[in-house]
Design an enzyme around this catalytic site. Structure first.
Site, mmCIF file in Angstrom:
data_model
loop_
_atom_site.group_PDB
_atom_site.id
_atom_site.type_symbol
_atom_site.label_atom_id
_atom_site.label_comp_id
_atom_site.label_asym_id
_atom_site.label_seq_id
_atom_site.Cartn_x
_atom_site.Cartn_y
_atom_site.Cartn_z
ATOM 1 N N GLY A 10 29.867 128.460 70.745
ATOM 2 C CA GLY A 10 29.437 127.308 71.681
ATOM 3 C C GLY A 10 29.450 126.205 70.838
ATOM 4 O O GLY A 10 29.111 126.196 69.481
ATOM 5 N N LEU A 13 25.124 120.838 70.993
ATOM 6 C CA LEU A 13 24.380 120.362 69.767
ATOM 7 C C LEU A 13 24.074 121.484 69.035
ATOM 8 O O LEU A 13 23.942 121.381 67.740
ATOM 9 C CB LEU A 13 23.150 119.648 70.349
ATOM 10 C CG LEU A 13 23.159 118.062 70.719
ATOM 11 C CD1 LEU A 13 22.085 117.500 71.224
ATOM 12 C CD2 LEU A 13 23.726 117.435 69.564
ATOM 13 N N GLY A 15 25.148 124.589 68.490
ATOM 14 C CA GLY A 15 26.104 125.416 67.806
ATOM 15 C C GLY A 15 26.939 124.245 66.617
ATOM 16 O O GLY A 15 27.155 124.910 65.683
ATOM 17 N N HIS A 236 14.674 119.733 87.925
ATOM 18 C CA HIS A 236 14.346 118.550 87.543
ATOM 19 C C HIS A 236 13.791 117.689 88.839
ATOM 20 O O HIS A 236 14.674 117.632 89.662
ATOM 21 C CB HIS A 236 15.587 117.629 86.992
ATOM 22 C CG HIS A 236 15.224 116.448 85.931
ATOM 23 N ND1 HIS A 236 14.948 115.106 86.852
ATOM 24 C CD2 HIS A 236 15.208 116.210 84.813
ATOM 25 C CE1 HIS A 236 14.836 114.381 85.670
ATOM 26 N NE2 HIS A 236 14.825 114.670 84.620
ATOM 27 N N SER A 250 17.768 110.302 84.942
ATOM 28 C CA SER A 250 16.875 110.659 83.908
ATOM 29 C C SER A 250 15.458 110.171 84.072
ATOM 30 O O SER A 250 15.213 109.130 84.593
ATOM 31 C CB SER A 250 17.507 110.075 82.588
ATOM 32 O OG SER A 250 16.699 109.929 81.567
ATOM 33 N N ARG A 297 7.875 117.745 84.496
ATOM 34 C CA ARG A 297 8.807 117.891 85.436
ATOM 35 C C ARG A 297 8.301 118.843 86.676
ATOM 36 O O ARG A 297 8.757 118.709 87.773
ATOM 37 C CB ARG A 297 10.153 118.347 84.998
ATOM 38 C CG ARG A 297 10.754 117.218 84.045
ATOM 39 C CD ARG A 297 11.979 117.817 83.342
ATOM 40 N NE ARG A 297 12.585 116.428 82.499
ATOM 41 C CZ ARG A 297 13.574 116.812 81.746
ATOM 42 N NH1 ARG A 297 14.013 117.694 81.342
ATOM 43 N NH2 ARG A 297 13.934 115.465 81.142
ATOM 44 N N GLU A 389 19.680 125.957 74.529
ATOM 45 C CA GLU A 389 19.071 126.301 75.604
ATOM 46 C C GLU A 389 19.304 127.765 75.765
ATOM 47 O O GLU A 389 18.784 128.500 76.582
ATOM 48 C CB GLU A 389 19.971 125.524 76.847
ATOM 49 C CG GLU A 389 19.285 125.504 78.052
ATOM 50 C CD GLU A 389 19.798 124.582 79.142
ATOM 51 O OE1 GLU A 389 20.618 124.041 79.090
ATOM 52 O OE2 GLU A 389 19.489 125.182 80.475
ATOM 53 N N LEU A 405 16.768 118.130 73.169
ATOM 54 C CA LEU A 405 17.726 117.752 72.135
ATOM 55 C C LEU A 405 17.265 118.359 70.774
ATOM 56 O O LEU A 405 17.821 118.697 69.846
ATOM 57 C CB LEU A 405 18.089 116.402 72.083
ATOM 58 C CG LEU A 405 18.850 115.672 73.338
ATOM 59 C CD1 LEU A 405 18.967 114.420 73.323
ATOM 60 C CD2 LEU A 405 19.790 116.846 73.851
#
Lengths: 594, 250
Positions: A10, A13, A15, A236, A250, A297, A389, A405
């Protein structure tokens, strides 16, 4: 002793960060990814990354970030590592800044911060509304540099099939397939880090990218790697419905002042601009005066469902509400939100600067994932690590926006360092493993391919996948009712039966995407059952998991982590206590003051 | 019975790099907000041509479906663009789908764009940080520089700018506008500027910036609206300055 080696599966980010840390530790890395790593799903993250830098003089601290994260996650996350992540976050921002990320700046040349859901502080650093893309590129560039120096070998266009586990139940490498030649091959390594991302495809349509199938996680699960809190799925609140995917709008739109509303009169026929303020129902602001449009959310999603399905106030009777940024100055929109506004304009042909956007909740993220320990991202199988994730560690029952992130980069870094240390300290490395284990795994996977390519049947993989997505979206997302969940599981078992009669319309052995998809589908069906069974069992409401028949959080019975195990080719749910040693659980009420 | 609206798609098929190319037509049921990717998925679910012949699903690259991963570039009605944002209702039918022509073909609509990633290596498109350990904050950057750099950093490496460039052909190895624009981005950054010289040098060999013949097709083909011609002009000036200085100082 031979040189230790690590495999990372993967290239998002998590990986990439794991790869960088391992390369820095002097351990060579083989990096596997289905797509060129620069095209990984992390590019879709929009709004920003959280760190309590307190650069707006509000008195923000890493402790407050920690508390918001735990409270936002409804106390399901083990606390010590979350605390470490929040403490590391400001340093992570500095690192990304040094890597050249084009973060938005203040007039003094410092990083700018904006507000996000589930906090009252300006804690979110951002690069326009394409922060994930910008961060991924920064890490991609660093990995390219290590690749140019010979420390990293990339295997792009390869898909992970399984791990190679020796007779001592230790992971010694992986088995993967070249998506062009369809060749199945094994690769030895002393440790393997999985950073295989989300599982959106299990829900058919989601905000996720095509490669986010959860297939790797499921394959690991079937090899004895435990899977935790699968039932916690984030929907979301604001996505644009579409037939191929639900495109994210977003949370940063609300962070910059966007407002969610519907006309008070369900029969309203005027254009949104012509509806006077008094006749607009800003329901989030009315119901949650303190957080307003920036409630977490799960709360915002349930509120929108209530507006549409109970109050019958959806726009034109449809499942949609307005997300309105028309009152925000054009210049601010350009500097801070352009990326998402372009998406809306391009795919819907309507200018969101002029007219409120029509949005509805969409499946977005899995809080659950591969079980890892609370120390260093190690799974229950020695040699297997997970980050990003695809693991369950940081977000409890609901993830706060802009925390993903930071968890990817923190977890990825931790995994890269820990796996390097493990690999260096192994008494007997992968090189000493007999070739029999590798040969057997390769044969097992080749046999699967041959069976799929040769069998005759009546079922199309895409049809089964569409039905999988429909049943999961209908019964296993926002509102969960035991009777429906049980029906969903029955349907999943039917789909598994039908899968056995699958017929590939492509039997060639070059770049055969149908074969790969069929393999992924089998894994998706199993992971779908892990999610559904976890939801059936958990008779309470916590974070994103909401059961109207059990509307309250039940700490006496359910303050525990679901830990699914694969036993005799079947799913077994076990439970373990949550580490709540740092913050005592309290009622989670965003309508009242915290 | 009401007649259902159809979408006619014509796809250039090729089973592999050395196999002959052929065209296949498909007739699909029209639905609102259909895009080229939805059409390809419909074909995968029922791989039967317009004249009723069974065929194989079409191989193509796609991932994010919101024009930010750069995967699904192809020629749609002859134009290099992203398939996910190619809305059927805005396209003339039959809709022709072809693979990009300037990259090695893999199969059907999938091509190999590794050349671009290799070019990023060639020009050292990165900030050479000392390490990921804690070294404090990065350099201050004025909003002005950020507002110039951020659009450049939006490049999704889709390859559309190479596809439309007449200078990208079998006779030379021109790196193309995307890569030159990345050089401008890294040279603009306070830390990146420390290696400005190396990046410019990397752009001065064969396939470098001098291959650009100013056709300016790139800037029109870029799905992200990156000011590519501006980047080429600026990097070109810097490269000349450096070359001249090198010559003067002998």
């Amino acid at each position: 002793m031979t040189q230790p080696k690590i495999i990372v599966v993967g290239g998002g980010l998590a990986g990439l960060m794991a790869t960088i840390r391992a390369a820095e530790a002097g351990v060579p890395v083989d990096l596997f990814s289905i797509v060129p790593v620069k095209r990984s799903h992390s590019v879709c993250a929009q709004g920003g990354i959280n760190a309590a830098k307190n650069q707006k003089g509000e008195g923000d601290t890493t402790d407050k970030h920690f508390d918001d994260t735990i409270y936002g996650g409804d106390f399901l996350a083990n606390q010590p590592l979350v605390k470490r992540m929040c403490e590391a976050a400001p340093g992570i921002i500095d690192l990304l800044d040094r890597m050249g990320v084009m973060f938005n700046r203040t007039s003094e040349g410092l990083l700018d911060y904006r507000r996000f859901g589930g906090t009252l502080y300006h804690r979110t650093a951002f690069a326009g509304a394409t922060t994930g893309q910008q961060l991924l590129y920064a890490l991609d560039e660093q990995v390219r540099r290590h690749e140019a120096e010979g420390k990293v070998r990339k295997f792009e266009g390869w898909t992970f099939l399984s791990t190679v586990i020796d007779e001592g139940r230790i992971c010694r490498g992986i088995c993967a397939m070249d998506l062009r030649t369809m060749e199945v091959k094994t690769f030895a390594a002393d440790a393997a880090i999985f950073a295989t991302g989300g599982i959106g495809a299990i829900f058919g349509r989601s905000t996720n990218s095509v490669v986010c199938t959860g297939s790797a996680q499921s394959a690991l699960f079937q090899q004895g790697v435990d899977y935790a809190n699968g039932e916690f799925i984030q929907v979301h609140p604001t996505a644009i419905p579409g037939e191929d995917k639900l495109r994210l709008m977003s949370e940063s739109a609300r962070g910059e002042g966007g407002r969610v509303w519907v006309p008070r009169n369900p029969a309203e026929k005027r254009r949104p601009k012509d509806v006077p303020e008094a006749e607009r129902f800003y329901f989030l602001e009315e119901w949650y005066p303190k957080y307003g449009n920036l409630v977490p959310r799960d709360i915002a999603t349930r509120a929108i469902h209530r507006i549409v399905y109970q109050e019958k106030l959806g726009l034109d009777g449809q499942a949609a509400v307005y997300l309105d940024v028309t009152q925000i100055p054009r210049e601010t929109l350009k500097r801070k939100l352009e990326g998402i506004l372009e998406i809306y304009e391009k795919f819907l042909g309507v200018d969101p600067r002029e007219e409120p956007m029509k949005v509805f909740p969409g499946m977005h993220y899995t809080m659950g994932g591969i079980w890892v320990n609370g120390e260093d991202q190690a799974s229950n199988v020695p040699g297997i690590y997970a980050a990003g994730e695809c693991e369950y560690q940081y977000h409890g029952a609901n993830r706060l926006g802009a925390n993903s992130l930071v968890s990817c980069i923190f977890g990825g870094g931790l995994a890269g360092a820990a796996a390097s240390k493990y690999a260096k300290n192994l008494e007997r490395g992968a090189a000493s493993t007999s070739s029999a284990a590798f040969d057997a795994e390769k044969k097992r996977q080749e046999k699967k391919n041959q069976k799929l390519l040769s069998q005759d049947g009546s079922e199309n993989p895409i049809t089964i996948w569409r039905e999988l997505g429909d049943v999961m979206t209908e019964h296993v997302t926002v509102t969960r009712i035991n009777k429906n969940l049980e029906a969903a599981d029955a349907k999943l078992r039917t789909l598994q039966e039908r899968y056995k009669k699958i017929n590939l319309s492509d039997r060639t052995k070059w770049s055969n995407q149908t074969l790969n998809f069929a393999r992924e589908l089998e894994n998706m069906l199993i992971l779908a059952r892990v999610i559904t069974l976890g939801a059936v069992a958990r008779n309470e409401s916590r974070g994103a998991h909401y059961k109207p028949d059990f509307p309250d959080r039940d700490d006496a019975n359910w303050l525990k982590t679901t830990r699914a195990k694969w036993v005799n080719c079947d799913i077994q749910l076990t439970y373990e206590p949550v580490d709540v040693t740092l913050i005592k659980p309290r009622a989670r009420r965003y309508d009242a003051v915290k | 019975m009401a007649e259902t609206k159809q979408v006619i798609i014509r796809v250039k098929r090729q089973a592999g790099p050395k196999e002959p190319a052929r065209w296949e037509d498909f007739s699909l049921k029209w639905r609102p907000s259909m895009n080229a990717i939805i059409c390809l998925r419909d074909i995968a679910e029922n791989p039967v041509t317009r004249d009723g012949k069974k065929t194989t699903p079409i191989t193509y690259d796609s991932n994010c479906l919101e024009e930010i991963c750069g995967s699904c570039a192809m020629l749609i009605n002859g134009k290099a663009r992203m398939a996910c944002s190619a809305l059927v209702d805005h396209l003339e039918q039959p809709i022709r789908l072809e693979p990009m022509s300037k990259f090695p073909l893999v199969r059907d609509l999938a091509v190999d764009r590794q050349f671009m990633f290799e070019s990023l290596k060639r020009v050292k498109a990165w900030i050479p940080i000392d390490g990921t350990y804690d070294l404090g904050e990065g350099p201050r950057v004025s909003p002005e520089v950020q507002e110039k750099g951020y659009p450049l950093s939006n490049c999704i490496t889709c390859g559309n700018c190479l596809e439309v460039c007449p200078q990208v052909n079998e006779h030379n190895q021109f790196v193309g506008a995307a890569i030159i624009s990345q050089v401008r981005l890294f040279n603009m950054h306070p830390t990146g500027a420390m290696n400005k010289r190396e990046r410019l040098e990397a752009l001065m060999g064969p396939g470098g910036i001098q291959e650009c013949a100013n056709a300016q097709n790139c800037v029109h083909a870029c799905p992200k609206g990156i000011p590519l011609t501006e980047s080429i002009a600026e990097v070109n000036r810097d490269a000349w300055k450096q070359a001249l200085l090198g010559w003067l100082l002998g």
